[in-house]
Design a protein around this motif. Structure first.
Motif, short mmCIF file in Angstrom:
data_model
loop_
_atom_site.label_atom_id
_atom_site.label_comp_id
_atom_site.label_asym_id
_atom_site.label_seq_id
_atom_site.Cartn_x
_atom_site.Cartn_y
_atom_site.Cartn_z
N ARG A 63 -16.05 -38.68 18.35
CA ARG A 63 -16.37 -38.90 17.03
C ARG A 63 -14.90 -38.53 16.04
NH1 ARG A 63 -17.57 -44.24 16.69
NH2 ARG A 63 -19.74 -43.93 17.26
N TYR A 64 -13.96 -39.98 15.54
CA TYR A 64 -12.83 -39.56 14.73
C TYR A 64 -13.24 -40.02 13.56
CZ TYR A 64 -8.31 -38.83 12.14
OH TYR A 64 -7.13 -39.82 12.20
N VAL A 65 -13.38 -39.45 12.67
CA VAL A 65 -13.79 -39.92 11.12
C VAL A 65 -12.35 -39.43 10.07
CG1 VAL A 65 -15.63 -39.71 8.94
CG2 VAL A 65 -16.29 -39.14 12.06
N LEU A 66 -12.33 -40.19 9.44
CA LEU A 66 -11.72 -41.10 8.27
C LEU A 66 -11.90 -40.12 7.06
CD1 LEU A 66 -8.38 -40.19 8.34
CD2 LEU A 66 -8.46 -42.84 7.68
N MET A 67 -12.11 -39.14 5.91
CA MET A 67 -12.67 -38.75 4.84
C MET A 67 -11.90 -38.46 4.00
SD MET A 67 -15.98 -35.91 4.41
CE MET A 67 -16.90 -36.66 6.31
N ASP A 68 -12.58 -38.86 2.70
CA ASP A 68 -11.48 -38.18 1.98
C ASP A 68 -11.29 -36.69 1.61
OD1 ASP A 68 -10.35 -39.30 -1.14
OD2 ASP A 68 -11.89 -38.71 -2.22
N ARG A 69 -10.17 -36.59 1.05
CA ARG A 69 -10.14 -34.97 1.26
C ARG A 69 -11.15 -34.18 0.16
NH1 ARG A 69 -4.95 -32.03 2.36
NH2 ARG A 69 -5.44 -29.85 2.32
N VAL A 70 -11.31 -34.35 -1.15
CA VAL A 70 -11.84 -33.70 -2.36
C VAL A 70 -13.83 -33.97 -1.62
CG1 VAL A 70 -12.99 -33.62 -4.28
CG2 VAL A 70 -10.11 -34.08 -4.00
N LYS A 71 -13.81 -34.89 -0.81
CA LYS A 71 -15.71 -34.37 0.03
C LYS A 71 -15.34 -33.53 0.94
CE LYS A 71 -18.77 -38.10 1.81
NZ LYS A 71 -18.29 -39.49 1.56
N PHE A 72 -14.03 -33.81 1.70
CA PHE A 72 -13.94 -33.10 3.19
C PHE A 72 -14.58 -31.11 2.86
CE2 PHE A 72 -11.75 -30.53 6.15
CZ PHE A 72 -13.10 -30.78 7.20
N GLU A 73 -12.89 -31.43 1.43
CA GLU A 73 -13.50 -29.83 0.91
C GLU A 73 -14.53 -29.25 0.88
OE1 GLU A 73 -10.16 -29.19 -1.62
OE2 GLU A 73 -8.64 -29.58 -0.51
N ARG A 74 -15.16 -29.82 -0.23
CA ARG A 74 -16.90 -29.66 -0.41
C ARG A 74 -18.17 -29.24 1.00
NH1 ARG A 74 -18.00 -34.38 -5.07
NH2 ARG A 74 -17.34 -35.35 -3.26
#
Length: 98
Positions: A63-74
């Motif tokens: 599955r491919y997910v596009l996530m906000d960078r700040v949210k992903f880094e946490r």
């Protein structure tokens, strides 16, 4: 180091303080372990797109997910694989020769 200027206070004036915001170096091809598991049960993700949003693909189900960078880094727990162009030592679980 990048710095962040906080938004205006409720009184309508800026505080003028500058807070350092650590920037995590991410590269296309990194494989990371996240704090939460995907519904398929896997917690391994491969980074495929970088920018303000990060595109990641689950290594369990694809599955491919596009996530906000700040949210992903946490959500990152640790790096499992780093590409050679990262210029850092081997990730957790890798040998020097890999």
């Amino acid at each position: 180091m990048l710095y962040y200027d906080p938004p205006a206070t409720t009184a309508g004036r800026k505080l003028g303080r500058v807070f350092p915001v650590p920037v995590l170096k991410l590269f296309i091809g990194d494989v990371v372990q996240t704090r939460k598991t995907h519904p398929c049960g896997s917690d391994r993700w491969k980074i495929e797109r970088l920018g303000a949003d990060v595109g990641i693909r689950c290594e369990g189900c694809g599955r491919y997910v596009l996530m906000d960078r700040v949210k992903f880094e946490r959500r990152i727990r640790r790096f499992l694989q780093r590409p050679p162009e990262a210029g850092v030592g081997p990730a957790v679980g890798q040998k020097e020769s890999e």
